[in-house]
Design a protein around this motif. Structure first.
Motif, PDB file in Angstrom:
ATOM      1  N   ARG A 188      21.249  82.090  42.551  1.00  0.00           N
ATOM      2  CA  ARG A 188      21.828  82.936  43.594  1.00  0.00           C
ATOM      3  C   ARG A 188      23.346  82.998  43.465  1.00  0.00           C
ATOM      4  O   ARG A 188      23.956  84.069  43.580  1.00  0.00           O
ATOM      5  N   ASP A 189      23.974  81.847  43.205  1.00  0.00           N
ATOM      6  CA  ASP A 189      25.436  81.834  43.066  1.00  0.00           C
ATOM      7  C   ASP A 189      25.885  82.653  41.865  1.00  0.00           C
ATOM      8  O   ASP A 189      26.902  83.358  41.920  1.00  0.00           O
ATOM      9  N   LEU A 190      25.133  82.557  40.761  1.00  0.00           N
ATOM     10  CA  LEU A 190      25.485  83.349  39.588  1.00  0.00           C
ATOM     11  C   LEU A 190      25.303  84.849  39.856  1.00  0.00           C
ATOM     12  O   LEU A 190      26.147  85.667  39.479  1.00  0.00           O
ATOM     13  N   HIS A 191      24.197  85.198  40.511  1.00  0.00           N
ATOM     14  CA  HIS A 191      23.908  86.616  40.750  1.00  0.00           C
ATOM     15  C   HIS A 191      24.896  87.232  41.735  1.00  0.00           C
ATOM     16  O   HIS A 191      25.395  88.346  41.526  1.00  0.00           O
ATOM     17  N   ASP A 192      25.171  86.507  42.821  1.00  0.00           N
ATOM     18  CA  ASP A 192      26.026  87.066  43.867  1.00  0.00           C
ATOM     19  C   ASP A 192      27.511  86.896  43.572  1.00  0.00           C
ATOM     20  O   ASP A 192      28.337  87.620  44.140  1.00  0.00           O
ATOM     21  N   GLY A 193      27.856  85.949  42.703  1.00  0.00           N
ATOM     22  CA  GLY A 193      29.262  85.673  42.458  1.00  0.00           C
ATOM     23  C   GLY A 193      29.751  86.159  41.118  1.00  0.00           C
ATOM     24  O   GLY A 193      30.163  87.310  40.952  1.00  0.00           O
ATOM     25  N   ALA A 194      29.665  85.274  40.118  1.00  0.00           N
ATOM     26  CA  ALA A 194      30.262  85.567  38.821  1.00  0.00           C
ATOM     27  C   ALA A 194      29.627  86.785  38.149  1.00  0.00           C
ATOM     28  O   ALA A 194      30.318  87.603  37.546  1.00  0.00           O
ATOM     29  N   GLN A 195      28.306  86.924  38.258  1.00  0.00           N
ATOM     30  CA  GLN A 195      27.652  88.059  37.599  1.00  0.00           C
ATOM     31  C   GLN A 195      28.120  89.384  38.186  1.00  0.00           C
ATOM     32  O   GLN A 195      28.442  90.324  37.449  1.00  0.00           O
ATOM     33  N   ALA A 196      28.159  89.478  39.522  1.00  0.00           N
ATOM     34  CA  ALA A 196      28.618  90.718  40.155  1.00  0.00           C
ATOM     35  C   ALA A 196      30.073  91.015  39.795  1.00  0.00           C
ATOM     36  O   ALA A 196      30.452  92.170  39.550  1.00  0.00           O
ATOM     37  N   ARG A 197      30.883  89.982  39.736  1.00  0.00           N
ATOM     38  CA  ARG A 197      32.287  90.188  39.408  1.00  0.00           C
ATOM     39  C   ARG A 197      32.448  90.645  37.951  1.00  0.00           C
ATOM     40  O   ARG A 197      33.282  91.499  37.630  1.00  0.00           O
ATOM     41  N   LEU A 198      31.644  90.084  37.034  1.00  0.00           N
ATOM     42  CA  LEU A 198      31.718  90.491  35.630  1.00  0.00           C
ATOM     43  C   LEU A 198      31.226  91.922  35.430  1.00  0.00           C
ATOM     44  O   LEU A 198      31.749  92.662  34.583  1.00  0.00           O
ATOM     45  N   VAL A 199      30.208  92.321  36.210  1.00  0.00           N
ATOM     46  CA  VAL A 199      29.757  93.716  36.138  1.00  0.00           C
ATOM     47  C   VAL A 199      30.862  94.658  36.577  1.00  0.00           C
ATOM     48  O   VAL A 199      31.136  95.693  35.930  1.00  0.00           O
ATOM     49  N   ALA A 200      31.528  94.310  37.694  1.00  0.00           N
ATOM     50  CA  ALA A 200      32.648  95.138  38.151  1.00  0.00           C
ATOM     51  C   ALA A 200      33.774  95.161  37.126  1.00  0.00           C
ATOM     52  O   ALA A 200      34.423  96.196  36.910  1.00  0.00           O
ATOM     53  N   LEU A 201      33.995  94.018  36.462  1.00  0.00           N
ATOM     54  CA  LEU A 201      35.024  93.944  35.432  1.00  0.00           C
ATOM     55  C   LEU A 201      34.696  94.869  34.264  1.00  0.00           C
ATOM     56  O   LEU A 201      35.573  95.599  33.772  1.00  0.00           O
ATOM     57  N   ALA A 202      33.434  94.854  33.831  1.00  0.00           N
ATOM     58  CA  ALA A 202      33.038  95.732  32.725  1.00  0.00           C
ATOM     59  C   ALA A 202      33.221  97.202  33.085  1.00  0.00           C
ATOM     60  O   ALA A 202      33.694  98.014  32.267  1.00  0.00           O
ATOM     61  N   MET A 203      32.861  97.576  34.310  1.00  0.00           N
ATOM     62  CA  MET A 203      33.038  98.961  34.748  1.00  0.00           C
ATOM     63  C   MET A 203      34.514  99.326  34.807  1.00  0.00           C
ATOM     64  O   MET A 203      34.925 100.431  34.398  1.00  0.00           O
ATOM     65  N   GLY A 204      35.329  98.394  35.331  1.00  0.00           N
ATOM     66  CA  GLY A 204      36.767  98.668  35.403  1.00  0.00           C
ATOM     67  C   GLY A 204      37.384  98.837  34.031  1.00  0.00           C
ATOM     68  O   GLY A 204      38.219  99.733  33.811  1.00  0.00           O
ATOM     69  N   LEU A 205      36.986  98.010  33.065  1.00  0.00           N
ATOM     70  CA  LEU A 205      37.525  98.150  31.719  1.00  0.00           C
ATOM     71  C   LEU A 205      37.053  99.446  31.067  1.00  0.00           C
ATOM     72  O   LEU A 205      37.792 100.088  30.296  1.00  0.00           O
ATOM     73  N   GLY A 206      35.817  99.869  31.374  1.00  0.00           N
ATOM     74  CA  GLY A 206      35.327 101.140  30.843  1.00  0.00           C
ATOM     75  C   GLY A 206      36.124 102.311  31.367  1.00  0.00           C
ATOM     76  O   GLY A 206      36.490 103.227  30.604  1.00  0.00           O
ATOM     77  N   LEU A 207      36.445 102.316  32.649  1.00  0.00           N
ATOM     78  CA  LEU A 207      37.273 103.374  33.222  1.00  0.00           C
ATOM     79  C   LEU A 207      38.684 103.344  32.652  1.00  0.00           C
ATOM     80  O   LEU A 207      39.287 104.392  32.384  1.00  0.00           O
ATOM     81  N   ALA A 208      39.214 102.126  32.471  1.00  0.00           N
ATOM     82  CA  ALA A 208      40.563 102.017  31.892  1.00  0.00           C
ATOM     83  C   ALA A 208      40.588 102.566  30.469  1.00  0.00           C
ATOM     84  O   ALA A 208      41.556 103.209  30.044  1.00  0.00           O
TER      85      ALA A 208
END
Length: 384
Positions: free
Chosen positions: A196-216
């Motif tokens: 749960r901690d991985l899914h709700d925390g680091a995993q969600a943040r890394l997904v957002a990071l990947a999307m942000g880098l794609g837009l950049a």
């Protein structure tokens, strides 16, 4: 695990109380139960012994002994409900060695044989208790509570002596089976928490990071300044994701515990506590990894309770070794009132320590102070 946790009835009085009437019901029920049990024991053992020269004799006797276990379970339940005698249930027979092994285990089962003996000797006792109880109800009613209590105490002794687990080893097996369930449930809960901690925390943040880098990346040529801002935001997300992963790893097994032992690890916990904590670790050597980890997480959860619930001004953590036991004690000068059933995780800690032959004790009167003492078995750390 204690062998018996009986609920002792109150002292006998002339006025009939609830416990007296429950004892009367048990004694009156002795006769029908004893009659059924006696017929079963005599018939099954006689038939099984008589057919022992044939191929079906041993299986029939094994089946009869299995049925005796069922009757013994019913008698333990009756004694528990009416006499307050709580005897631990015997553990299941081990299944090994194929069909012949299972058959031999059934034939050599001491619990079943003692239950058969119990069923055999109960008939004369059942007749006696039924007769005396009925006469007392009709004629000797002033003496009824005293006569009933005496006969009920004999029944209690018979249940403890003949229907309890075989010996200390048998009781130990039952205890270990229960502790194994606690360990499995705890491990499953910890696994779900990590997922749960991985899914709700680091995993969600890394997904957002990947999307942000794609837009950049898409804006890199059209709007370099905006792309730089997005990369800077992504850099911040990376730092936060790394911090969450570090916190998660610390929750699984902190690096400072692995590298420097309990003294440094507990000092690090104390530094994060909202209450000033004095740590005193006096150990001649480091214990085994598993024991060290349990000690660390026990103190960690206790200090979290101090921060959240105690309203203390000072807390103390002491760790030392006595013979083959690792001792932990967490004290605070707070308001007290901590209990195992108080919803602060104390019951879970007690179960975890019990699963490794540990002891957990809470002394926390209203108004304080609170002292929590834990014992763990000492196991030496393997040599590298």
């Amino acid at each position: 695990m204690t062998e018996h946790t009986d609920t002792s009835p109150p002292p006998v009085r002339l006025a009939y109380g609830r416990h007296t009437w429950k004892e009367v019901a048990h004694l009156l029920g002795n006769l029908p139960y004893a009659l059924v049990g006696f017929v079963y024991a005599v018939a099954t053992v006689s038939v099984g012994a008589g057919l022992s020269v044939t191929i079906i004799g041993a299986p029939m006797l094994a089946l009869a002994l299995s049925g005796a276990r069922v009757l013994g379970r019913a008698e333990r339940a009756r004694a528990r409900r009416l006499l307050g005698v709580r005897v631990a249930e015997p553990s299941r027979l081990p299944h090994r060695g194929g069909l012949l092994g299972a058959l031999w285990a059934q034939l050599a089962d001491p619990v079943a044989w003692r239950t058969q003996l119990y069923l055999f000797v109960r008939l004369p006792w059942g007749i006696l208790t039924f007769t005396v109880t009925m006469v007392s109800l009709l004629v000797l009613w002033p003496l009824l509570p005293f006569l009933v209590r005496g006969m009920a105490n004999v029944d209690r002794s018979m249940v403890r002596g003949l229907l309890s687990p075989s010996d200390e080893l048998e009781r130990r097996i039952a205890e270990l089976e229960s502790d194994r369930g606690v360990v499995v449930d705890t491990a499953a809960a910890d696994m779900r928490r990590i997922e749960r901690d991985l899914h709700d925390g680091a995993q969600a943040r890394l997904v957002a990071l990947a999307m942000g880098l794609g837009l950049a990346k898409e804006r890199l040529l059209d709007d370099p300044e905006k792309a730089a801002v997005m990369v800077d935001e992504a850099h911040g997300e990376v730092k936060l994701a790394l911090q969450e992963l570090r916190d998660l790893a610390r929750g699984i097994h902190p690096a400072v515990l692995t590298d420097r032992g309990l003294d440094a690890a507990l000092s690090a916990i104390a530094a994060r506590c909202t209450v000033p904590v004095t740590v005193d670790v006096d150990l001649p050597a480091r214990p085994a990894d598993a024991i060290e980890g349990i000690a660390y997480f026990t103190v960690s959860e206790l200090l979290q309770n101090v921060s959240k619930h105690s309203r203390a001004r000072q807390a103390w953590v002491d760790v030392w070794r006595t013979d083959d036991r690792l001792m932990l004690q967490v004290r605070d000068d707070g308001v007290g009132g901590a209990r195992l059933d108080g919803g602060t995780g104390m019951a879970g800690l007690a179960e975890r320590l019990d699963a490794v032959d540990g002891v957990f004790a809470v002394n926390s009167p209203e108004g304080g102070p609170t002292t929590v003492t834990a014992e763990l078995p000492w196991r030496d750390r393997p040599r590298a």
